[in-house]
Design an enzyme around this catalytic site. Structure first.
Site, short mmCIF file in Angstrom:
data_model
loop_
_atom_site.label_atom_id
_atom_site.label_comp_id
_atom_site.label_asym_id
_atom_site.label_seq_id
_atom_site.Cartn_x
_atom_site.Cartn_y
_atom_site.Cartn_z
N LYS A 10 38.85 42.25 47.17
CA LYS A 10 37.58 42.23 47.69
C LYS A 10 38.17 42.33 49.32
CE LYS A 10 34.50 43.25 43.82
NZ LYS A 10 33.16 42.75 43.74
N TYR A 50 30.97 52.27 42.82
CA TYR A 50 28.83 51.36 41.79
C TYR A 50 28.26 52.27 41.77
CZ TYR A 50 31.90 46.69 42.83
OH TYR A 50 33.01 46.11 42.83
N PHE A 58 20.42 44.04 44.27
CA PHE A 58 22.09 44.42 44.56
C PHE A 58 22.62 45.69 45.36
CE2 PHE A 58 23.97 43.45 39.66
CZ PHE A 58 24.44 44.57 40.62
N ARG A 86 40.61 40.71 32.94
CA ARG A 86 39.32 40.70 33.26
C ARG A 86 38.86 38.48 32.99
NH1 ARG A 86 35.10 43.86 34.28
NH2 ARG A 86 33.62 42.61 32.73
N THR A 92 31.50 37.39 36.73
CA THR A 92 31.23 38.03 38.26
C THR A 92 31.00 36.40 39.86
OG1 THR A 92 30.61 39.75 37.23
CG2 THR A 92 29.54 38.81 39.03
N ARG A 103 38.59 33.84 40.81
CA ARG A 103 37.12 34.03 41.27
C ARG A 103 36.71 32.64 41.23
NH1 ARG A 103 34.62 38.68 37.65
NH2 ARG A 103 34.25 40.40 39.42
N ASN A 113 33.41 38.05 45.83
CA ASN A 113 33.61 37.51 45.05
C ASN A 113 34.99 37.45 44.28
OD1 ASN A 113 33.13 39.97 43.23
ND2 ASN A 113 31.95 39.14 41.41
N HIS A 116 37.24 43.10 41.64
CA HIS A 116 36.99 43.38 40.75
C HIS A 116 37.77 43.75 39.61
CE1 HIS A 116 35.08 46.65 38.64
NE2 HIS A 116 36.12 47.64 38.97
N GLU A 127 38.10 54.88 37.09
CA GLU A 127 38.23 54.03 37.70
C GLU A 127 39.49 54.92 39.07
OE1 GLU A 127 37.78 50.11 37.61
OE2 GLU A 127 35.23 50.95 37.40
P1 CMP Z 1 32.18 43.64 40.13
O1 CMP Z 1 32.76 43.82 39.43
O2 CMP Z 1 33.17 44.43 41.38
O3 CMP Z 1 31.38 44.53 39.84
C1 CMP Z 1 29.96 44.32 40.74
C2 CMP Z 1 29.74 44.08 41.47
O4 CMP Z 1 28.64 43.29 42.29
C3 CMP Z 1 29.65 42.28 41.52
O5 CMP Z 1 31.53 42.48 40.82
C4 CMP Z 1 29.81 41.65 42.79
O6 CMP Z 1 30.27 41.78 43.80
C5 CMP Z 1 28.22 42.64 43.20
N1 CMP Z 1 27.11 41.70 43.07
C6 CMP Z 1 26.51 41.39 43.66
N2 CMP Z 1 25.26 40.81 43.65
C7 CMP Z 1 25.49 40.87 41.35
C8 CMP Z 1 24.75 40.25 40.63
N3 CMP Z 1 23.66 39.30 40.80
N4 CMP Z 1 24.83 40.41 39.65
C9 CMP Z 1 26.44 41.66 39.34
N5 CMP Z 1 27.10 41.40 40.16
C10 CMP Z 1 26.58 41.68 41.94
#
Ligand code: CMP
Length: 139
Positions: A10, A50, A58, A86, A92, A103, A113, A116, A127
């Site tokens: 990212k 997304y 968010f 994962r 996350t 992470r 973070n 992905h 994807e």
């Molecule tokens: P990702 O695994 O790419 O999937 C959704 C993304 O939303 C997550 O990583 C974060 O970068 C972002 N995100 C921001 N805020 C939140 C939240 N409160 N819960 C989950 N994902 C979030």
């Protein structure tokens, strides 16, 4: 089973020049980078990618963040690649991510973070197909 999954380094990670360090952790986890390119996502890319989160509070910030700089999109291959990726990414929220994960090591916050990874085989296929043509993936 031998699987493929989709991964993104990212913008927070590319900004800090951490692509190689993230890739090293992926490779050390047994994942092979079989396709990779550095791109800047368009707003449409991020909103499409997304889409499942579009009702979440968010969402707008997330689209802003994902289009704020270069990302490195990747296809990873390996035994149980989806779960393995994962695992090496960690939770996350970096505050909840296990020590030694990407992470926990690199993420700035729950949004920025660093990585992905697809959450299922079905989403991995969707994807991968969005960002790569078959000939760009060399296993
Ligand atoms: P990702 O695994 O790419 O999937 C959704 C993304 O939303 C997550 O990583 C974060 O970068 C972002 N995100 C921001 N805020 C939140 C939240 N409160 N819960 C989950 N994902 C979030």
């Amino acid at each position: 089973a031998l699987e493929r999954t989709f991964s993104i380094v990212k913008p927070d990670a590319t900004r800090r020049n951490l692509t190689g360090k993230v890739n090293a952790m992926l490779e050390e986890a047994g994942l092979r980078i079989v396709a990779q390119k550095r791109i800047v996502m368009t707003r449409l890319d991020a909103e499409t990618f997304y889409g499942v989160h579009k009702e979440r509070p968010f969402f707008n910030d997330l689209v802003e963040f994902m289009t704020s700089g270069p990302v490195v999109v990747q296809v990873l291959e390996g035994e149980n690649a989806i779960a393995r990726n994962r695992e090496v990414m960690g939770a996350t929220n970096p505050a909840e991510a296990a020590e030694g994960t990407i992470r926990a090591t690199f993420a700035e916050n729950i949004e920025a973070n660093s990585a992905h990874g697809s959450d299922s085989a079905e989403n991995a296929a969707i994807e991968i197909a969005y960002f790569f043509s078959g000939s760009e993936i060399v296993g």
